[in-house]
Design a protein around this motif. Sequence first.
Motif, short mmCIF file in Angstrom:
data_model
loop_
_atom_site.label_atom_id
_atom_site.label_comp_id
_atom_site.label_asym_id
_atom_site.label_seq_id
_atom_site.Cartn_x
_atom_site.Cartn_y
_atom_site.Cartn_z
N UNK A 91 0.83 -1.21 0.00
CA UNK A 91 0.00 0.00 0.00
C UNK A 91 0.86 1.26 0.00
N UNK A 92 0.47 2.21 -0.81
CA UNK A 92 1.22 3.46 -0.92
C UNK A 92 0.31 4.54 -1.48
N UNK A 93 0.49 5.75 -0.99
CA UNK A 93 -0.21 6.91 -1.52
C UNK A 93 0.82 7.90 -2.04
N UNK A 94 0.51 8.53 -3.14
CA UNK A 94 1.39 9.54 -3.73
C UNK A 94 0.64 10.85 -3.80
N UNK A 132 -2.59 0.81 10.17
CA UNK A 132 -1.76 1.43 9.13
C UNK A 132 -0.46 1.93 9.77
N UNK A 133 0.65 1.58 9.14
CA UNK A 133 1.96 2.10 9.52
C UNK A 133 2.63 2.59 8.24
N UNK A 156 -5.82 -2.90 4.31
CA UNK A 156 -6.18 -2.20 3.08
C UNK A 156 -7.37 -1.27 3.30
N UNK A 157 -8.33 -1.72 4.12
CA UNK A 157 -9.47 -0.86 4.41
C UNK A 157 -9.02 0.38 5.16
N UNK A 158 -8.05 0.21 6.06
CA UNK A 158 -7.50 1.36 6.77
C UNK A 158 -6.84 2.35 5.83
N UNK A 159 -6.10 1.85 4.86
CA UNK A 159 -5.46 2.72 3.86
C UNK A 159 -6.50 3.45 3.03
N UNK A 160 -7.58 2.76 2.67
CA UNK A 160 -8.64 3.41 1.90
C UNK A 160 -9.30 4.53 2.71
#
Length: 221
Positions: A91-94, A132-133, A156-160
Amino acid sequence: MDPVRYTIAIVPLAAYLAVLGLVNCRRRPLVTSGASEIAALGIGLVGLVFVGPIELFRPELATVQFLNYVWFVLLAFYLLWVVLAAMITRPRLVIYNMTPEELRPLLSDAAGTVDATFRWAGDCLVLPKLGVQLYVDGFPLMRNTSLASSGPRQSLEGWHRLARQLRANLRSAVVRPHPPGVSLVVLAVLLIASCELQLARHSDQIAESVAEILAFGWQRS
C-alpha cells in the motif's frame, strides 16, 4: 528510422509525460495510489515495450499459428503483468505537487479524524486502530510526497479510509505550481511534434511499415 514504430513508441510516453506535467502545474495537490501510479507508468511504456521486447522476442511458432492475433495476445500478456505489479505492490499513496513539510499538518489532521490514537515517530506515522503504519518520503525534484507502508501487516481498508480523509482535507489546499511540470509538458509536445515530423518526412513508408508489423505473421506462414 521507421516512422510507424517511432510513433508507436513515443506517443504513449509523451501522453504520460504530459499528464504528469499538467498535474505538477496545478495549484491543488492530487492524491493517488501507488497501484495507479504503476499502472499509469506501465501504460506510458507500452509503446516502447511493443517495438522493443514484444517484437524482438515474439515467438515465431505462435506468429505462424495465430498470425496477427499474436500482437494482441502479447500486449494483453504485458498489460496483465502491469496489473499484477499494481496489485501486489505494498500500500502506498502519492501526493503530487506537495512537499512533506506542506503535507505533514494536513496528514496529521486526516490521521486524527480516522484514528485518534495516531502517533508520529520521526517521519513514520502509526495509526494503531486503523492498522496502518507508514513513512513519509519526499521527491524534491518533482515536489511529490509518498506515503509508503513500513510494515508487512497493513489493513487495506484502513489505507482506503486514510486516503479518503486525506483527499477531503486537501480539497481546500492551494499550492504553487511546480516549474518542472512545464518542462514535462514542453517535452511531451516536442515528442509529439517529432512523431508528426517523422510521419510527414517518410509518408511513403507508412503503409509499408504498417503492413510489415501487422502482416508479419501472414508473411511468415
